[in-house]
Structure formats: structure tokens, C-alpha cells
Design a protein around this motif. Structure first.
Motif, mmCIF file in Angstrom:
data_model
loop_
_atom_site.group_PDB
_atom_site.id
_atom_site.type_symbol
_atom_site.label_atom_id
_atom_site.label_comp_id
_atom_site.label_asym_id
_atom_site.label_seq_id
_atom_site.Cartn_x
_atom_site.Cartn_y
_atom_site.Cartn_z
ATOM 1 N N VAL A 28 22.274 -9.034 4.984
ATOM 2 C CA VAL A 28 22.324 -10.325 5.651
ATOM 3 C C VAL A 28 22.116 -10.112 7.149
ATOM 4 C CG1 VAL A 28 23.857 -11.378 3.949
ATOM 5 C CG2 VAL A 28 24.846 -10.192 5.915
ATOM 6 N N LEU A 29 21.909 -11.215 7.863
ATOM 7 C CA LEU A 29 21.721 -11.168 9.308
ATOM 8 C C LEU A 29 22.778 -12.036 9.978
ATOM 9 C CD1 LEU A 29 17.860 -11.744 9.404
ATOM 10 C CD2 LEU A 29 19.057 -9.558 9.340
ATOM 11 N N ILE A 30 23.202 -11.647 11.150
ATOM 12 C CA ILE A 30 24.127 -12.455 11.947
ATOM 13 C C ILE A 30 23.344 -13.006 13.135
ATOM 14 C CG2 ILE A 30 26.237 -12.434 13.325
ATOM 15 C CD1 ILE A 30 27.245 -10.162 11.567
ATOM 16 N N LEU A 31 23.196 -14.314 13.163
ATOM 17 C CA LEU A 31 22.378 -14.955 14.186
ATOM 18 C C LEU A 31 23.228 -15.848 15.073
ATOM 19 C CD1 LEU A 31 19.324 -15.963 11.968
ATOM 20 C CD2 LEU A 31 19.519 -13.991 13.475
ATOM 21 N N ASP A 32 22.856 -15.948 16.324
ATOM 22 C CA ASP A 32 23.555 -16.786 17.286
ATOM 23 C C ASP A 32 23.225 -18.251 17.021
ATOM 24 O OD1 ASP A 32 24.961 -17.356 19.800
ATOM 25 O OD2 ASP A 32 22.969 -17.900 20.514
ATOM 26 N N ALA A 33 24.234 -19.124 17.073
ATOM 27 C CA ALA A 33 24.030 -20.543 16.795
ATOM 28 C C ALA A 33 23.037 -21.167 17.792
ATOM 29 C CB ALA A 33 25.363 -21.282 16.826
ATOM 30 N N LEU A 34 23.136 -20.778 19.073
ATOM 31 C CA LEU A 34 22.211 -21.323 20.068
ATOM 32 C C LEU A 34 20.776 -20.897 19.769
ATOM 33 C CD1 LEU A 34 21.607 -22.831 22.658
ATOM 34 C CD2 LEU A 34 22.218 -20.772 23.946
ATOM 35 N N ALA A 35 20.597 -19.637 19.320
ATOM 36 C CA ALA A 35 19.256 -19.173 18.980
ATOM 37 C C ALA A 35 18.665 -20.007 17.842
ATOM 38 C CB ALA A 35 19.294 -17.694 18.585
ATOM 39 N N LEU A 36 19.492 -20.340 16.854
ATOM 40 C CA LEU A 36 19.016 -21.185 15.764
ATOM 41 C C LEU A 36 18.692 -22.590 16.271
ATOM 42 C CD1 LEU A 36 21.424 -20.121 12.875
ATOM 43 C CD2 LEU A 36 19.008 -19.547 13.132
ATOM 44 N N GLY A 37 19.496 -23.067 17.235
ATOM 45 C CA GLY A 37 19.207 -24.368 17.823
ATOM 46 C C GLY A 37 17.886 -24.362 18.569
ATOM 47 N N LEU A 38 17.603 -23.284 19.304
ATOM 48 C CA LEU A 38 16.332 -23.171 20.024
ATOM 49 C C LEU A 38 15.158 -23.058 19.049
ATOM 50 C CD1 LEU A 38 17.462 -20.735 22.851
ATOM 51 C CD2 LEU A 38 16.844 -23.145 23.117
#
Length: 538
Positions: A28-38
Motif C-alpha cells: 500500500v501507499l501512504i499519501l498526503d491528504a493535501l497532495a490528493l487534493g491538489l
């Protein structure tokens, strides 16, 4: 296993070799919420609103489908738990589902309505794109649709009826089987493209399986299990029972009252007694443990009170007792229920007068020591039978800490198992990185009559015999594997030591951990039984 027994720190592992992160042995991957928003904003700016929404909805559907498939392989009972999907939403940090309603509608249809708070998706949409005209939790509705579709084997779709991104006080979604929806689904269905996504998912799953086989054949991951810092120092506790008990223990540590620690064999009575000492004002003083059941009456008296020179044969010099050694600290009297009536009188005097006399002396010595006692017996019953003094019982049980058996706090099994796995991997210089799905199921299905001590022994056994990097079901002790299967007959080739150990365990279990009764049934003195238990690491 119940869905509430799934904790992220028990299912998530990270490789030191290639920096990959695995959830239940799937990468799995751990992604930043802001990065997903961008990413959302970039997709909308580049492709337009409708294409961006289609991509994110299908992404969420695939995530939900894959998650349901992983859960089915490892914990099928969790998949069909009514709250499985919403618990996973919280587990992944996507959204907090605070209210879920599931009911049958007229015509045989099923309605699922969930209220959602703290949606990462609505939050990012508001921050980066402003107020929306319709719901913006696209990946969340996609996840729910994919999860429930896989779970139920029928097309099920969720649409958002409320969303904070369009001014509602909270987000809410509703789900129904495709054929049970009204016209409201028509505007949402094109974003799913069910036939296309189902076909793609099945093809991708086949490709992933082939890729995993090639990776397993050509490379191995080297990971060390990471243990997050627990909120309670010195403990791994997830169950409400243990968290409450430790809270009481912390408060008890602030006073010098005598503490009685009770519980089954192997639950960790000495461990929590040390905790009381360590968080008390006596932490800088000594902690002296004494196993009262392993010593004869005369030897126990000499050990506790000390003796003068010439007090008895062999006493060639004066010796300080353990009560004196514990001055300024804590003395821990384990197996207090095994003491004789004569010794109970002497212990009562120590509690009342806070002083002792060495054997062979008339000098009174004052004590400044905290007394913690432990037993796996029911002392109230022993008082009724006349084998334990009532006045001593009340003196000892000023504060009582009753530790629940491991089977009563199943939320703690996997975190504790992972801690022992890590410790033994380090001490044995092994590269064992985690528990396989089948091994986890065995651990969760076992009743653990030996409690935490049995779990520690099982993990030591598994790490020692594990041939790979994951502990498999066959690496666990035989009693865990065969506990739910018909027992085989007597093996005439079994070594005598194994026969004796098996018999002692059976008698100990029959007497519910009562060592005195076990020793009597076996025809041996109590001290001999303790030596056997120590020898066989029981």
C-alpha cells in the motif's frame, strides 16, 4: 474475529530494505491528504469536472473492491460484519462514519445510509476549489460501492445526499442495489461504468498475482516490525478492560496502600506490579520480587526476615532479609495464597506494625516498604474454606487489581504477538518480518489458557523455527494448530520429557491454574512443581 479487533499497527508493516509498506501483506501507499487534493484540482483543471469525477469515482471503487477482497481472504467474518466498511474507512483515515443505518425497504430492497464527519475529500475540495454545487466525496462513494458490490456479489451503488462542501452540516451517503434505485442514480451511474471497471479489476488482479509470484521467486523483503509508541508506557493495551485497569493501577501508585493483584497464571501480575512501583514515588528504590510458593515455610521466613548469626545450623553470619532490602522501595510477594497459616500470622504483623524481627533476634527493625501481593487463587473462597486468614485478606486487599485473561481482551492479542515477534527476531538475529494471514487467524482463534506467557512462548517457538520471513501457520506450536482438531492418540515414541510436560499442563489446566491442587494431584511437593514449570518454561 470481530471488526473492532482490527488495528492499523497490527496489520501495517514496513520494509527497511526497499521502503515498501504492506497492509495485510499487500503493498500500500501512504499519501498526503493535501497532495490528493491538489491531484483532484489538477484533474479538474486539465480534464474537466466530469472526467475528473469519473476517474476519482472509479479509483475509489477499485480501492473498495480490493479492500473487500483482502479482508475476505484474511478475515471473512469481518467482511460480513455489518460495520466492517465503516471501520475500514476510519482505519484508513478517510472519514469518520458516526452513524450507519441498514434496513430493508419495500419490495425487498436494501438501504444503507451513513453519516460521515471529517471527510478528507470534502475538506480538500473546499480548501482548493471552494463551495461545490453537489457532493464532492467521489472516492468515498466509490469505495463504498466497490466494497459492498464485492461483499454482496451484486451491483450496489452509493450516492452522496449531503456534503459539507456544498454547505450541509455533515456528509451523508445512501446505497442501494442497482435495480432498487430510483431516477436519482441515473445522473451518477455514468461515473462508475460498472462493466468496464469490473472487467478491468479482474484482469488487474490476475496481473498482480503473477507479479507477486515473480517477486517472491526473485527477491525477498527484509523488514523489521515497527512497534508504535503506546500511549501507556510499558504496556500494549487496546482493550477497554486493560486500559481501565492500568488507569486504576496508576492512581493506586500515588499512595502507599497495599495492593492485591489477582488473575490467572501468565496474565502479567508481576509486570503490572512493577508498573505500580515505577510510576510511584518509590521508583528510585528497589523492587524485590519473591515467589512465596516456590519456597518452604522455613526458607521463606529466613528469606523475608533475615536471621542473626547462629540462629540455626549453617547461619555462620547475620543476614539481612528481603523486607529490609526493599526499604524505600517495593516488595512483591507472588503466590501469596500458597503461604502457610504460621507465615500468614507473621505477614499480618508486618502489615500492622511496619516492623520486623530477624530470626534469632529480639531487635525490632522499622520498615519503609510498599507491599504488593499477587495470587491466581480466589482468596475470598480461601477465606471461606479457612485456608487463608480473613484479617490478612482485608489488610492485603486495600486496592485490588484483577487482570483479565488474554481471551477476555482479544484486541491485545495481535499487538502483543507482534511485539514478541520483533523482540525475538532481534535477539535471535532472524529476519522475520510478520505474521501470515493464516497465522493471524490461528492466534485469534486460540483460547490462550496460558495467557500472555503462552503467547510469548508461541512467538519464540515460531521465530526459532520459521524458515521464511513470514511466520506461517505451520511455524506455530502444535497445540495452536491442533487445538480445534480431533486430538491424536498417545504417541509411544514421544520422549519422556514431552510426556511429563504434556501431563503437567493437562493437570494444571484441569485445576484452572491452581498450583497447589496440581501438585497434590501429581503427588509432588509444591516446590518440585515450580521447578518443573521453570524447567519446561510453562
Amino acid at each position: 474475529m470481530k471488526v473492532e479487533e482490527l488495528f492499523l499497527n497490527s496489520l501495517l508493516s514496513q520494509s527497511n530494505k526497499d521502503a515498501s509498506v504492506h497492509f495485510m501483506q499487500q503493498r500500500v501507499l501512504i499519501l498526503d491528504a493535501l497532495a490528493l487534493g491538489l491531484l483532484r484540482k489538477e484533474l479538474i483543471d486539465t480534464l474537466g469536472y466530469h472526467k475528473a469525477r469519473k476517474i476519482l469515482t472509479r479509483f475509489g471503487f477499485a480501492h473498495g473492491w480490493r479492500t473487500a477482497k483482502m479482508i475476505e481472504e484474511d478475515f471473512p467474518e469481518v467482511l460480513f460484519d455489518g460495520h466492517g466498511g465503516e471501520h475500514l474507512h476510519r482505519l484508513f483515515g478517510l472519514v469518520n462514519t458516526t452513524n450507519r443505518v441498514e434496513r430493508n425497504e419495500e419490495g425487498g430492497g436494501l438501504l444503507i445510509r451513513t453519516k460521515m464527519e471529517n471527510s478528507y475529500e470534502a475538506e480538500q475540495h473546499l480548501n482548493l476549489l471552494g463551495t461545490a454545487e453537489e457532493g464532492s466525496c467521489w472516492t468515498l462513494t466509490g469505495f463504498a460501492s466497490g466494497y459492498e458490490t464485492y461483499k454482496r456479489g451484486r451491483e450496489m451503488f452509493f450516492i452522496e445526499t449531503k456534503c459539507i462542501s456544498k454547505g450541509d452540516p455533515y456528509c451523508q451517503m445512501e446505497g442501494r442495489f442497482k435495480e432498487c434505485w430510483d431516477h436519482r442514480l441515473d445522473d451518477h451511474l455514468p461515473y462508475f461504468e460498472m462493466e468496464s471497471i469490473s472487467k478491468t479489476l479482474k484482469e488487474q488482479e490476475q496481473q498482480i498475482q503473477l507479479l507477486e509470484q515473480r517477486l517472491a521467486a526473485h527477491s525477498k523483503e527484509r523488514e523489521m516490525l515497527e512497534n508504535p509508541i503506546d500511549p501507556i508506557q510499558g504496556f500494549i493495551a487496546r482493550s477497554p478492560l486493560m486500559i481501565k485497569l492500568i488507569s486504576i493501577a496508576r492512581r493506586a501508585a500515588q499512595v502507599d496502600s497495599t495492593v492485591l493483584v489477582s488473575g490467572g497464571s501468565g496474565v502479567g501480575k508481576e509486570h503490572i506490579s512493577r508498573y505500580v512501583h515505577q510510576v510511584s514515588s518509590r521508583a528510585d528504590g528497589p523492587f524485590i520480587p519473591v515467589n512465596c510458593g516456590a519456597l518452604s515455610e522455613s526458607l521463606l521466613e529466613a528469606e523475608l526476615f533475615g536471621h542473626a548469626k547462629g540462629a540455626f545450623t549453617g547461619a555462620d553470619r547475620a543476614r539481612m532479609g528481603l523486607f529490609e532490602e526493599a526499604n524505600g522501595g517495593t516488595i512483591f510477594l507472588d503466590e501469596i495464597g500458597e503461604t502457610s497459616a504460621n507465615m500468614q500470622v507473621k505477614l499480618l504483623r508486618v502489615l500492622q506494625e511496619k516492623e520486623i524481627k530477624r530470626i534469632g533476634e529480639n531487635i525490632t527493625r522499622k520498615l519503609d516498604v510498599r507491599i504488593i501481593v499477587a495470587t491466581n487463587r480466589n482468596l475470598s473462597e480461601e477465606v471461606q474454606k479457612g485456608t487463608f486468614r480473613q484479617d490478612l485478606f482485608y489488610r492485603l486487599r486495600v486496592i485490588e487489581l484483577t487482570i483479565p485473561n488474554l481471551d477476555q481482551r482479544r484486541e491485545d492479542i495481535l499487538p502483543i504477538a507482534n511485539l514478541f515477534l520483533y523482540k525475538f527476531s532481534v535477539s535471535m538475529h532472524r529476519n522475520v518480518i510478520g505474521l501470515s494471514r493464516a497465522a493471524v487467524k490461528r492466534l485469534m482463534d486460540h483460547s490462550w489458557p496460558g495467557n500472555v506467557r503462552e503467547l510469548a512462548n508461541a512467538m519464540e517457538y515460531a521465530v526459532a523455527l520459521c524458515s521464511g520471513e513470514w511466520v506461517e501457520e505451520d511455524d506455530l506450536p502444535p497445540e495452536l494448530i491442533t487445538s480445534d482438531e480431533p486430538q491424536l492418540g498417545f504417541n509411544p515414541l514421544m520422549p519422556m520429557e514431552a510426556v511429563e510436560k504434556k501431563h503437567i499442563l493437562a493437570v494444571l489446566d484441569y485445576h484452572h491454574g491452581d498450583k497447589r491442587a496440581t501438585a497434590e494431584s501429581l503427588g509432588m511437593v509444591l516446590s518440585t512443581l515450580y521447578r518443573k514449570l521453570s524447567l519446561y518454561r510453562i
